[in-house]
Design a protein around this motif. Structure first.
Motif, PDB file in Angstrom:
ATOM      1  N   THR A 182       0.828  -1.211   0.000  1.00  0.00           N
ATOM      2  CA  THR A 182       0.000   0.000   0.000  1.00  0.00           C
ATOM      3  C   THR A 182       0.862   1.261   0.000  1.00  0.00           C
ATOM      4  O   THR A 182       0.577   2.238  -0.716  1.00  0.00           O
ATOM      5  CB  THR A 182      -0.930   0.001   1.217  1.00  0.00           C
ATOM      6  OG1 THR A 182      -1.702  -1.204   1.241  1.00  0.00           O
ATOM      7  CG2 THR A 182      -1.878   1.186   1.176  1.00  0.00           C
ATOM      8  N   ALA A 183       1.933   1.239   0.809  1.00  0.00           N
ATOM      9  CA  ALA A 183       2.837   2.389   0.835  1.00  0.00           C
ATOM     10  C   ALA A 183       3.520   2.589  -0.520  1.00  0.00           C
ATOM     11  O   ALA A 183       3.659   3.730  -0.993  1.00  0.00           O
ATOM     12  CB  ALA A 183       3.872   2.203   1.932  1.00  0.00           C
ATOM     13  N   ASP A 184       3.934   1.497  -1.139  1.00  0.00           N
ATOM     14  CA  ASP A 184       4.541   1.608  -2.471  1.00  0.00           C
ATOM     15  C   ASP A 184       3.568   2.203  -3.483  1.00  0.00           C
ATOM     16  O   ASP A 184       3.947   3.033  -4.324  1.00  0.00           O
ATOM     17  CB  ASP A 184       5.012   0.234  -2.944  1.00  0.00           C
ATOM     18  CG  ASP A 184       6.192  -0.281  -2.134  1.00  0.00           C
ATOM     19  OD1 ASP A 184       6.880   0.556  -1.506  1.00  0.00           O
ATOM     20  OD2 ASP A 184       6.406  -1.513  -2.112  1.00  0.00           O
ATOM     21  N   LEU A 185       2.301   1.769  -3.402  1.00  0.00           N
ATOM     22  CA  LEU A 185       1.290   2.314  -4.307  1.00  0.00           C
ATOM     23  C   LEU A 185       1.108   3.815  -4.095  1.00  0.00           C
ATOM     24  O   LEU A 185       1.055   4.605  -5.056  1.00  0.00           O
ATOM     25  CB  LEU A 185      -0.032   1.580  -4.097  1.00  0.00           C
ATOM     26  CG  LEU A 185      -1.238   2.108  -4.881  1.00  0.00           C
ATOM     27  CD1 LEU A 185      -0.998   1.973  -6.379  1.00  0.00           C
ATOM     28  CD2 LEU A 185      -2.508   1.367  -4.480  1.00  0.00           C
ATOM     29  N   ILE A 186       1.033   4.236  -2.822  1.00  0.00           N
ATOM     30  CA  ILE A 186       0.840   5.660  -2.529  1.00  0.00           C
ATOM     31  C   ILE A 186       2.043   6.475  -3.001  1.00  0.00           C
ATOM     32  O   ILE A 186       1.893   7.554  -3.607  1.00  0.00           O
ATOM     33  CB  ILE A 186       0.596   5.852  -1.024  1.00  0.00           C
ATOM     34  CG1 ILE A 186      -0.747   5.214  -0.624  1.00  0.00           C
ATOM     35  CG2 ILE A 186       0.600   7.327  -0.659  1.00  0.00           C
ATOM     36  CD1 ILE A 186      -0.996   5.203   0.863  1.00  0.00           C
ATOM     37  N   PHE A 187       3.247   5.950  -2.753  1.00  0.00           N
ATOM     38  CA  PHE A 187       4.448   6.679  -3.166  1.00  0.00           C
ATOM     39  C   PHE A 187       4.540   6.772  -4.690  1.00  0.00           C
ATOM     40  O   PHE A 187       4.919   7.819  -5.238  1.00  0.00           O
ATOM     41  CB  PHE A 187       5.688   6.003  -2.603  1.00  0.00           C
ATOM     42  CG  PHE A 187       5.821   6.140  -1.112  1.00  0.00           C
ATOM     43  CD1 PHE A 187       5.319   7.252  -0.464  1.00  0.00           C
ATOM     44  CD2 PHE A 187       6.434   5.154  -0.362  1.00  0.00           C
ATOM     45  CE1 PHE A 187       5.420   7.392   0.910  1.00  0.00           C
ATOM     46  CE2 PHE A 187       6.547   5.284   1.001  1.00  0.00           C
ATOM     47  CZ  PHE A 187       6.045   6.399   1.647  1.00  0.00           C
ATOM     48  N   ASP A 188       4.198   5.686  -5.366  1.00  0.00           N
ATOM     49  CA  ASP A 188       4.253   5.707  -6.834  1.00  0.00           C
ATOM     50  C   ASP A 188       3.244   6.684  -7.414  1.00  0.00           C
ATOM     51  O   ASP A 188       3.544   7.428  -8.360  1.00  0.00           O
ATOM     52  CB  ASP A 188       4.004   4.303  -7.386  1.00  0.00           C
ATOM     53  CG  ASP A 188       5.152   3.352  -7.067  1.00  0.00           C
ATOM     54  OD1 ASP A 188       6.257   3.844  -6.776  1.00  0.00           O
ATOM     55  OD2 ASP A 188       4.926   2.122  -7.084  1.00  0.00           O
ATOM     56  N   VAL A 189       2.040   6.701  -6.839  1.00  0.00           N
ATOM     57  CA  VAL A 189       1.015   7.637  -7.330  1.00  0.00           C
ATOM     58  C   VAL A 189       1.432   9.076  -7.069  1.00  0.00           C
ATOM     59  O   VAL A 189       1.309   9.954  -7.941  1.00  0.00           O
ATOM     60  CB  VAL A 189      -0.342   7.318  -6.670  1.00  0.00           C
ATOM     61  CG1 VAL A 189      -1.357   8.404  -6.991  1.00  0.00           C
ATOM     62  CG2 VAL A 189      -0.866   5.974  -7.148  1.00  0.00           C
TER      63      VAL A 189
END
Length: 246
Positions: A75-82
């Motif tokens: 989830t953190a990776d998704l937020i950072f990528d977005v």
């Protein structure tokens, strides 16, 4: 003779065609019967050739954890990528355009301050580098102490508790993570699910109790009120007569 021969030829062909039709139907029936006998055996052979279902013990070894820290990391990776994609598309060009100007203005301001204060700029950078090095040492020591505490808690608490649970419930082997973070997240998740279950159960009981009171208690109260009203209506004339006599 020609008419009689014509009559013979007109009678024989229908009989022959009828016999051929009957024979064709019988052969079709024979093929259907043979197919009906062979198909189940072929199906059984196919099912026998397929691998058997794994036993509960074998399935337990391949069970994935119910919840782990991977959920939060992903989830953190998704937020950072977005956020990175949004930054590059919306703010990136503007920041890249004004960054050199901002650096130049900051350098000139620092030179001006150092010149007025009589301080060398190199000395300031040395102090900044020393502070950064000290901060890195503090971070390394904190990470080492954290790793030691995490390993101790995992070996002394998490692994024995998970092993005790797996010995009691072999079908759920590997369902609970054996790391400190995963074990903590699993406990929080279980408490959250239990909290939601309790709240839903209490809400259902309240609704059921409200319906019971609405249909039963209120009905009884209404019947009592009606009976009291009738008795009061009957007693009112008697009281009036008693008052008149007095």
């Amino acid at each position: 003779l020609a008419p009689s021969q014509a009559q013979v030829y007109t009678v024989k062909p229908p009989a022959e065609s009828l016999s051929k039709t009957i024979m064709a139907v019988l052969r079709c029936l024979q093929l259907l019967v043979v197919f009906a006998v062979i198909a189940p055996s072929a199906g059984k052979a196919g099912t026998d050739s397929t691998p058997s279902k794994p036993t509960p013990a074998a399935a337990a070894t391949t069970r994935a954890p119910i919840i782990s820290t991977d959920l939060f990391y992903d989830t953190a990776d998704l937020i950072f990528d977005v956020s990175d994609a949004v930054y590059k598309r919306l703010l990136g060009p503007t920041v890249d355009k004004f960054t050199p100007q901002a650096k130049k203005a900051a350098t000139e301001a620092l030179d001006t301050v150092c010149a007025k204060a009589g301080i060398k700029k190199a000395l300031i950078f040395e102090k900044v580098d020393a502070a950064k090095a000290a901060l890195e040492v503090v971070k390394a020591n904190a990470a080492a102490h954290m790793a030691t505490a995490t390993k101790l808690a995992t070996d002394k608490v998490v692994i024995p508790v998970v092993a005790l649970f797996e010995s009691a419930m072999p079908a759920y082997k590997n369902a609970i993570p054996k790391t400190l973070g995963g074990f903590a997240i699993f406990n929080v998740y279980c408490m959250l699910v239990l909290y939601v279950f309790v709240k839903v159960t209490l809400l259902a009981l309240r609704i059921a109790f409200g319906l019971f009171c609405c249909f039963c208690c209120c009905g009884c109260c209404r019947s009592k009120a009606r009976s009291n009203g009738k008795t009061a209506a009957k007693a009112a004339p008697k009281k009036k007569e008693a008052k008149k006599k007095n």
